[in-house]
Write an enzyme that holds these catalytic residues in place. Structure first.
Site, short mmCIF file in Angstrom:
data_model
loop_
_atom_site.label_atom_id
_atom_site.label_comp_id
_atom_site.label_asym_id
_atom_site.label_seq_id
_atom_site.Cartn_x
_atom_site.Cartn_y
_atom_site.Cartn_z
N ASN A 208 0.35 -0.98 0.11
CA ASN A 208 0.14 0.44 0.06
C ASN A 208 0.74 1.14 -0.42
O ASN A 208 2.48 1.30 0.21
CB ASN A 208 -0.95 -0.18 1.52
N ASP A 305 -4.93 -9.31 13.30
CA ASP A 305 -4.76 -8.24 13.87
C ASP A 305 -3.89 -8.12 14.32
O ASP A 305 -4.30 -8.41 15.99
CB ASP A 305 -6.73 -7.55 13.68
N ILE A 306 -2.54 -7.10 14.76
CA ILE A 306 -1.88 -7.34 16.01
C ILE A 306 -2.79 -5.80 16.57
O ILE A 306 -2.86 -6.03 17.91
CB ILE A 306 -0.67 -6.61 15.42
N PHE A 323 -4.82 3.43 14.93
CA PHE A 323 -5.28 4.25 13.47
C PHE A 323 -6.34 3.49 12.92
O PHE A 323 -6.56 2.88 12.93
CB PHE A 323 -4.12 4.59 12.81
N LYS A 337 -14.09 0.99 16.00
CA LYS A 337 -13.10 0.03 15.62
C LYS A 337 -12.13 0.40 17.45
O LYS A 337 -11.33 -0.94 17.90
CB LYS A 337 -12.19 0.16 14.91
N1 CTP Z 1 -3.92 -3.50 12.54
C1 CTP Z 1 -3.09 -3.95 12.56
N2 CTP Z 1 -3.22 -5.02 12.10
C2 CTP Z 1 -3.75 -5.83 11.09
C3 CTP Z 1 -4.63 -4.77 10.35
C4 CTP Z 1 -4.63 -3.19 11.49
O1 CTP Z 1 -2.57 -4.04 13.80
N3 CTP Z 1 -3.94 -6.83 10.72
C5 CTP Z 1 -3.83 -2.05 13.06
C6 CTP Z 1 -3.62 -0.92 12.17
O2 CTP Z 1 -1.64 -0.48 12.50
C7 CTP Z 1 -4.49 0.68 12.71
C8 CTP Z 1 -5.58 0.15 13.00
O3 CTP Z 1 -5.39 -1.24 13.04
O4 CTP Z 1 -3.77 1.02 13.84
C9 CTP Z 1 -6.87 -0.24 11.75
O5 CTP Z 1 -6.34 -0.49 10.44
P1 CTP Z 1 -7.34 0.03 9.15
O6 CTP Z 1 -7.44 -0.96 8.52
O7 CTP Z 1 -8.31 1.23 9.24
O8 CTP Z 1 -8.37 -1.24 9.98
P2 CTP Z 1 -8.70 -2.14 10.45
O9 CTP Z 1 -9.53 -3.16 11.16
O10 CTP Z 1 -8.05 -3.22 9.04
O11 CTP Z 1 -10.54 -2.67 9.02
P3 CTP Z 1 -11.21 -2.37 7.73
O12 CTP Z 1 -10.39 -2.35 6.83
O13 CTP Z 1 -12.59 -3.52 7.67
O14 CTP Z 1 -11.60 -0.44 7.97
#
Ligand code: CTP
Length: 398
Positions: A208, A305-306, A323, A337
């Site tokens: 990305n 999801d960390i 974030f 979230k």
């Molecule tokens: N994040 C994470 N691990 C992942 C995906 C996301 O730790 N595998 C964390 C990002 O670092 C950020 C937050 O989750 O702090 C939000 O990420 P975002 O991509 O906006 O949200 P998602 O949970 O992935 O939800 P969506 O894409 O469905 O909006």
């Protein structure tokens, strides 16, 4: 600030006259000031003015024999608690970046171990010139503080970025450096940054546009405030040099997850600013995929999801910041979230505002806390946004 020693280095630009105000500001706030000026600087200001304002001898000559037992560039370098080069021309920036020492100021700079601030001032085209920008990056890597020039009317008649920042702003920057309490001293702070790359085959990946800059600014600001920072970053060109930052480079979401989980337990504050891939290929092809077919389907699986994993296992004394990047129902989705991932603060990035989000040095955010408070920032430098985020973190995690 009685007792603090400031060396002001003046180089040859029209903004040299503003350095006289800088000397005054430091003197009237109780600092001891000594000045080193280049030959070209002396075209713009006089010895009498500088010596009267600083109440000290002005140094301009490397081979000055008036005090034979004193080697000025060494004694000044040791005397200084801080050096401020203002105005800093492209010439002195280039010299210090490449360790060239051919006059009183450049030799003194090479000999000092104290914090060094540069306030660049030059024509906008000179400032934007790639080699000058590269040299400024080298100074940052050495740990120098760059007080970015302002934008406005330039002495050459054009308008652009290159005007030396005003003396009161330079003074405030340095004064804050000496007076700030190290709020995060003794705290462990983990920050994730950048994108992740999920390999499709040996040469391709899903990635990305994240540059990692927001996370790097957070790491630098937290380190400046005394924290022991672990920066877990995906692939990025960015560099960091602060001694309090321990950098861990990863490529994939899984590697970032593993690295974070190993150290999450020891952290006081965790800030997840990385743009982690939500999906990764189910399989990575061992050889480069050939374009034999008209269509190609990739099967993807969800990554860990960390933020959510840490959110559900963190202790009450640990603060977790996530974030969010939303394109619709921003506040509602970000708040959801915050709760589902059990974070304490969620920072909502704006995609609507020009100059915010990916690939910019500025950002505009809204911060939402667990107890429903909302804070909105204006569009500003990512370092300033990072300070706002840390301010809120410190308020909650005192
Ligand atoms: N994040 C994470 N691990 C992942 C995906 C996301 O730790 N595998 C964390 C990002 O670092 C950020 C937050 O989750 O702090 C939000 O990420 P975002 O991509 O906006 O949200 P998602 O949970 O992935 O939800 P969506 O894409 O469905 O909006």
């Amino acid at each position: 600030m009685a007792g603090k020693h400031i060396v002001i280095g003046i180089t040859g630009g029209i903004a040299a006259y503003k350095s006289l105000f800088l000397i005054r500001l430091f003197k009237s706030n109780g600092y001891e000031v000594r000045v080193v000026a280049t030959q070209h600087a002396m075209e713009f200001v006089t010895r009498l003015t500088i010596e009267t304002l600083s109440q000290n001898k002005l140094y301009t000559d490397m081979f000055d024999t008036s005090e034979p037992r004193d080697v000025h560039h060494i004694s000044l370098a040791e005397w200084a608690d801080c050096v401020i080069v203002a105005p800093a021309t492209a010439n002195i920036i280039g010299k210090y970046a490449h360790a060239i020492a051919d006059d009183a100021l450049s030799t003194m700079l090479l000999a000092t171990k104290c914090p060094v601030f540069f306030a660049p001032a030059m024509n906008d085209r000179m400032f934007e010139e790639p080699t000058v920008q590269h040299n400024i990056e080298l100074l940052k890597q050495k740990g120098c503080h760059i007080i970015a020039p302002a934008s406005g009317f330039l002495a050459c008649g054009s308008t652009g970025t290159g005007r030396m920042e005003e003396p009161d702003k330079i003074f405030a920057w340095v004064h804050q450096f000496f007076t700030k309490d190290l709020r995060l001293k003794g705290k462990n702070v983990m920050i994730t940054a950048g994108p992740t790359y999920e390999p499709i085959d040996p040469v391709r990946f899903i990635g990305n546009h994240s540059s990692g800059l927001m996370g790097f600014c957070l790491a630098e600001e937290a380190a400046e405030e005394g924290a022991d920072v672990t920066l877990v970053t995906g692939p990025t060109q960015l560099t960091c040099s602060h001694p309090n930052i321990h950098r861990v480079d990863v490529t994939t979401a899984e590697e970032m997850f593993q690295q974070c989980m190993q150290i999450a337990d020891q952290q006081d504050i965790m800030i997840m600013s990385a743009a982690v891939a939500d999906y990764t290929p189910l399989e990575t092809a061992p050889e480069k995929i050939k374009k034999d077919n008209d269509e190609l389907s990739l099967r993807l699986k969800k990554t860990h999801d960390i933020l959510s994993t840490i959110g559900h296992q963190k202790r009450d004394d640990q603060l977790l910041i996530g974030f969010a990047l939303e394109t619709e129902n921003e506040i509602e989705n970000a708040t959801k979230k915050l709760h589902t991932k059990n974070a304490d603060i969620i920072v909502l990035n704006s995609l609507r505002d020009k100059g915010a989000g990916f690939r910019t040095s500025t950002n505009k955010v809204r911060m939402i806390t667990k107890d429903g408070q909302t804070f909105e920032s204006e569009l500003k430098d990512k370092h300033a946004i990072a300070r706002d985020i840390l301010d809120l973190a410190c308020q909650i995690n005192h």
